[in-house]
Scaffold this motif. Structure first.
Motif, PDB file in Angstrom:
ATOM      1  N   SER A   1     -68.660  50.045   4.587  1.00  0.00           N
ATOM      2  CA  SER A   1     -67.403  50.178   5.318  1.00  0.00           C
ATOM      3  C   SER A   1     -67.513  51.395   6.220  1.00  0.00           C
ATOM      4  O   SER A   1     -68.144  52.393   5.862  1.00  0.00           O
ATOM      5  N   TYR A   2     -66.904  51.321   7.380  1.00  0.00           N
ATOM      6  CA  TYR A   2     -66.896  52.460   8.289  1.00  0.00           C
ATOM      7  C   TYR A   2     -65.569  52.472   9.022  1.00  0.00           C
ATOM      8  O   TYR A   2     -65.168  51.473   9.620  1.00  0.00           O
ATOM      9  N   GLU A   3     -64.874  53.596   8.961  1.00  0.00           N
ATOM     10  CA  GLU A   3     -63.551  53.707   9.581  1.00  0.00           C
ATOM     11  C   GLU A   3     -63.637  54.606  10.808  1.00  0.00           C
ATOM     12  O   GLU A   3     -64.083  55.755  10.711  1.00  0.00           O
TER      13      GLU A   3
ATOM     14  N   SER B   1     -73.479  54.619   5.678  1.00  0.00           N
ATOM     15  CA  SER B   1     -73.622  53.340   6.380  1.00  0.00           C
ATOM     16  C   SER B   1     -74.710  53.494   7.436  1.00  0.00           C
ATOM     17  O   SER B   1     -75.135  54.613   7.746  1.00  0.00           O
ATOM     18  N   PRO B   2     -75.160  52.383   8.023  1.00  0.00           N
ATOM     19  CA  PRO B   2     -76.150  52.504   9.107  1.00  0.00           C
ATOM     20  C   PRO B   2     -75.665  53.364  10.271  1.00  0.00           C
ATOM     21  O   PRO B   2     -76.449  54.081  10.879  1.00  0.00           O
ATOM     22  N   LEU B   3     -74.367  53.314  10.578  1.00  0.00           N
ATOM     23  CA  LEU B   3     -73.832  54.135  11.665  1.00  0.00           C
ATOM     24  C   LEU B   3     -73.935  55.614  11.330  1.00  0.00           C
ATOM     25  O   LEU B   3     -74.304  56.435  12.174  1.00  0.00           O
ATOM     26  N   VAL B   4     -73.608  55.966  10.096  1.00  0.00           N
ATOM     27  CA  VAL B   4     -73.723  57.358   9.661  1.00  0.00           C
ATOM     28  C   VAL B   4     -75.178  57.812   9.722  1.00  0.00           C
ATOM     29  O   VAL B   4     -75.482  58.930  10.150  1.00  0.00           O
ATOM     30  N   SER B   5     -76.103  56.948   9.318  1.00  0.00           N
ATOM     31  CA  SER B   5     -77.519  57.300   9.344  1.00  0.00           C
ATOM     32  C   SER B   5     -77.995  57.603  10.763  1.00  0.00           C
ATOM     33  O   SER B   5     -78.746  58.557  10.990  1.00  0.00           O
ATOM     34  N   VAL B   6     -77.552  56.793  11.713  1.00  0.00           N
ATOM     35  CA  VAL B   6     -77.940  57.016  13.109  1.00  0.00           C
ATOM     36  C   VAL B   6     -77.391  58.348  13.611  1.00  0.00           C
ATOM     37  O   VAL B   6     -78.106  59.142  14.247  1.00  0.00           O
TER      38      VAL B   6
ATOM     39  N   TRP C   1     -70.947  68.019  16.670  1.00  0.00           N
ATOM     40  CA  TRP C   1     -70.012  66.894  16.770  1.00  0.00           C
ATOM     41  C   TRP C   1     -70.518  65.734  15.908  1.00  0.00           C
ATOM     42  O   TRP C   1     -69.772  65.195  15.067  1.00  0.00           O
ATOM     43  N   LEU C   2     -71.784  65.358  16.071  1.00  0.00           N
ATOM     44  CA  LEU C   2     -72.339  64.247  15.300  1.00  0.00           C
ATOM     45  C   LEU C   2     -72.348  64.553  13.804  1.00  0.00           C
ATOM     46  O   LEU C   2     -71.968  63.703  12.976  1.00  0.00           O
ATOM     47  N   CYS C   3     -72.780  65.749  13.443  1.00  0.00           N
ATOM     48  CA  CYS C   3     -72.853  66.104  12.022  1.00  0.00           C
ATOM     49  C   CYS C   3     -71.455  66.156  11.397  1.00  0.00           C
ATOM     50  O   CYS C   3     -71.256  65.721  10.264  1.00  0.00           O
ATOM     51  N   GLY C   4     -70.484  66.686  12.142  1.00  0.00           N
ATOM     52  CA  GLY C   4     -69.117  66.711  11.641  1.00  0.00           C
ATOM     53  C   GLY C   4     -68.552  65.315  11.468  1.00  0.00           C
ATOM     54  O   GLY C   4     -67.831  65.037  10.502  1.00  0.00           O
ATOM     55  N   ALA C   5     -68.883  64.413  12.401  1.00  0.00           N
ATOM     56  CA  ALA C   5     -68.420  63.031  12.281  1.00  0.00           C
ATOM     57  C   ALA C   5     -69.010  62.364  11.042  1.00  0.00           C
ATOM     58  O   ALA C   5     -68.347  61.541  10.392  1.00  0.00           O
ATOM     59  N   CYS C   6     -70.238  62.714  10.695  1.00  0.00           N
ATOM     60  CA  CYS C   6     -70.854  62.186   9.463  1.00  0.00           C
ATOM     61  C   CYS C   6     -70.059  62.635   8.240  1.00  0.00           C
ATOM     62  O   CYS C   6     -69.773  61.839   7.338  1.00  0.00           O
ATOM     63  N   LEU C   7     -69.718  63.921   8.209  1.00  0.00           N
ATOM     64  CA  LEU C   7     -68.935  64.448   7.085  1.00  0.00           C
ATOM     65  C   LEU C   7     -67.573  63.779   7.015  1.00  0.00           C
ATOM     66  O   LEU C   7     -67.083  63.440   5.929  1.00  0.00           O
ATOM     67  N   GLY C   8     -66.953  63.552   8.183  1.00  0.00           N
ATOM     68  CA  GLY C   8     -65.633  62.945   8.211  1.00  0.00           C
ATOM     69  C   GLY C   8     -65.615  61.518   7.711  1.00  0.00           C
ATOM     70  O   GLY C   8     -64.575  61.032   7.257  1.00  0.00           O
ATOM     71  N   ALA C   9     -66.771  60.832   7.787  1.00  0.00           N
ATOM     72  CA  ALA C   9     -66.825  59.420   7.414  1.00  0.00           C
ATOM     73  C   ALA C   9     -67.309  59.189   5.992  1.00  0.00           C
ATOM     74  O   ALA C   9     -67.344  58.046   5.533  1.00  0.00           O
ATOM     75  N   THR C  10     -67.694  60.255   5.272  1.00  0.00           N
ATOM     76  CA  THR C  10     -68.306  60.074   3.952  1.00  0.00           C
ATOM     77  C   THR C  10     -67.700  61.024   2.928  1.00  0.00           C
ATOM     78  O   THR C  10     -66.870  61.871   3.241  1.00  0.00           O
ATOM     79  N   THR C  11     -68.184  60.884   1.691  1.00  0.00           N
ATOM     80  CA  THR C  11     -67.702  61.676   0.564  1.00  0.00           C
ATOM     81  C   THR C  11     -68.645  62.837   0.293  1.00  0.00           C
ATOM     82  O   THR C  11     -69.863  62.659   0.252  1.00  0.00           O
TER      83      THR C  11
END
Length: 368
Positions: A8-10, A189-194, A228-238
């Motif tokens: 899941s990705y929000e 998710s794959p998006l987070v990995s990218v 920005w990218l690293c923060g977005a990863c944190l925002g999307a995961t636990t």
């Protein structure tokens, strides 16, 4: 890497403006777009000058400047900021500065529901997450609430030009920690990995350039993009062990935020690595090395960052109670969290030597 076909990705509602000079040229327009007419600008004392420039750019839309943000957002600071917002009859906030200023802006949003605009001046990445934190009686509490997610983020690389090299390095490594831990989160998710791979690669390339030439605006832009990218990863995961440990060390023992993340990251990753092979594969590609924990340790230390918790003021007697506190809270982590295991991570970080990455029979082999 095997494709993960169940995830899941929000996507969170946030608008980003990224350009040199945007702090003063874009922030008023972002406020107008959100229909905000009375904004309280918040910052820390170190960032008051740049916050005042943003306040001046807002003109009649600025209802005041509150320059009292502090690290780890003490609850009494949040209380005073809410009083200031209400006294100014503000209909929104603009947080200008690093994680402390944005954290205080989030605390205001959490208490009042007012919309937040973030103008970051460091690489903390807090502006891209719905995560809030408050410290009370020596304990840092964190939570997630969409109301604290900034509605608009204005990235201005020029604001980071005045960031001293030591803070540039530790703030950048702090951003790397967000991406690293997101890679082995249960909701990855794959998006987070990218995003994580690109963020880690970009930051690892930018930091040595900035240590050599802090005025390199292109490198500043690349580091801010990475944050920005690293923060977005944190925002999307636990968050897992690394972040929980740093929250304990900061909230309970008063250790500085970015520096603590910098010291702990290689050791927390070395601990979790046996249970996170896919995360290691991504990080090996991003960093071009086999021994990722050692590479992160070398990167930070080679740029002059602190390497031990002892340097940051932690006492050896604090290790056992800190481990008990960090292990006593349930949270997701790829490897089982035990008090003994957490104390091992803390001891390694306290001593500050190279992380124990297990067998190094692969040497420094480049990933294929």
């Amino acid at each position: 890497m095997t494709f993960r076909d169940e995830f899941s990705y929000e996507t969170r509602p946030v608008r980003v403006v990224f350009r040199p000079g945007a702090a003063v040229t874009a922030t008023p327009g972002e406020a107008a777009r959100l229909g905000l007419r009375r904004l309280l600008v918040v910052s820390g004392s170190r960032g008051e000058q740049m916050a005042r420039a943003v306040a001046d750019a807002l003109g009649d839309s600025c209802a005041g400047l509150h320059a009292e943000a502090r690290m780890h957002v003490p609850v009494e600071d949040a209380d005073r900021a809410v009083v200031a917002v209400r006294a100014a009859r503000a209909d929104g906030c603009v947080a200008v500065g690093g994680g402390s200023a944005i954290g205080l802006g989030k605390a205001i949003a959490l208490r009042t529901g007012l919309p937040l605009i973030a103008v970051p001046s460091t690489y903390s990445g807090s502006e891209m997450t719905p995560v809030w934190g408050l410290t009370e009686h020596g304990t840092k509490r964190t939570g997630r609430d969409p109301v604290v997610q900034p509605r608009s983020v204005v990235y201005d690389p020029r604001l980071t030009l005045s960031l001293p090299v030591p803070l540039t390095v530790t703030s950048g490594i702090n951003a790397l920690a967000h991406a690293v831990e997101a890679l082995y989160a249960p909701d990855a998710s794959p998006l987070v990995s990218v995003m994580a791979e690109e963020g880690v690669r970009a930051m690892a390339e930018a930091l040595p350039r900035l240590a050599g030439d802090p005025a390199d605006l292109d490198a500043r832009s690349r580091a801010l993009y990475a944050a920005w990218l690293c923060g977005a990863c944190l925002g999307a995961t636990t968050m897992g062990l690394h972040h929980k440990l740093c929250h304990v060390l900061g909230g309970t023992y008063g250790l500085p935020h970015a520096e603590t993340h910098t010291v702990v990251l290689p050791h927390a990753l070395a601990h979790n690595a046996p249970a996170a092979p896919q995360a290691l594969t991504v990080l090996r590609r991003a960093l071009g090395t086999y021994d990722v924990p050692r590479a992160l340790w070398d990167l930070a230390g080679g740029l002059g960052a602190p390497r031990s918790l002892a340097e940051l003021g932690l006492k050896e007697a604090d290790l056992t109670p800190a481990a008990a506190r960090a292990a006593g809270e349930p949270y997701a982590n790829p490897r089982e969290v035990t008090e003994e295991g957490v104390r091992g991570v803390l001891l390694a970080a306290f001593e500050g030597g190279p992380p124990d990455s297990g067998s190094r029979t692969e040497g420094d082999r480049k990933p294929s």
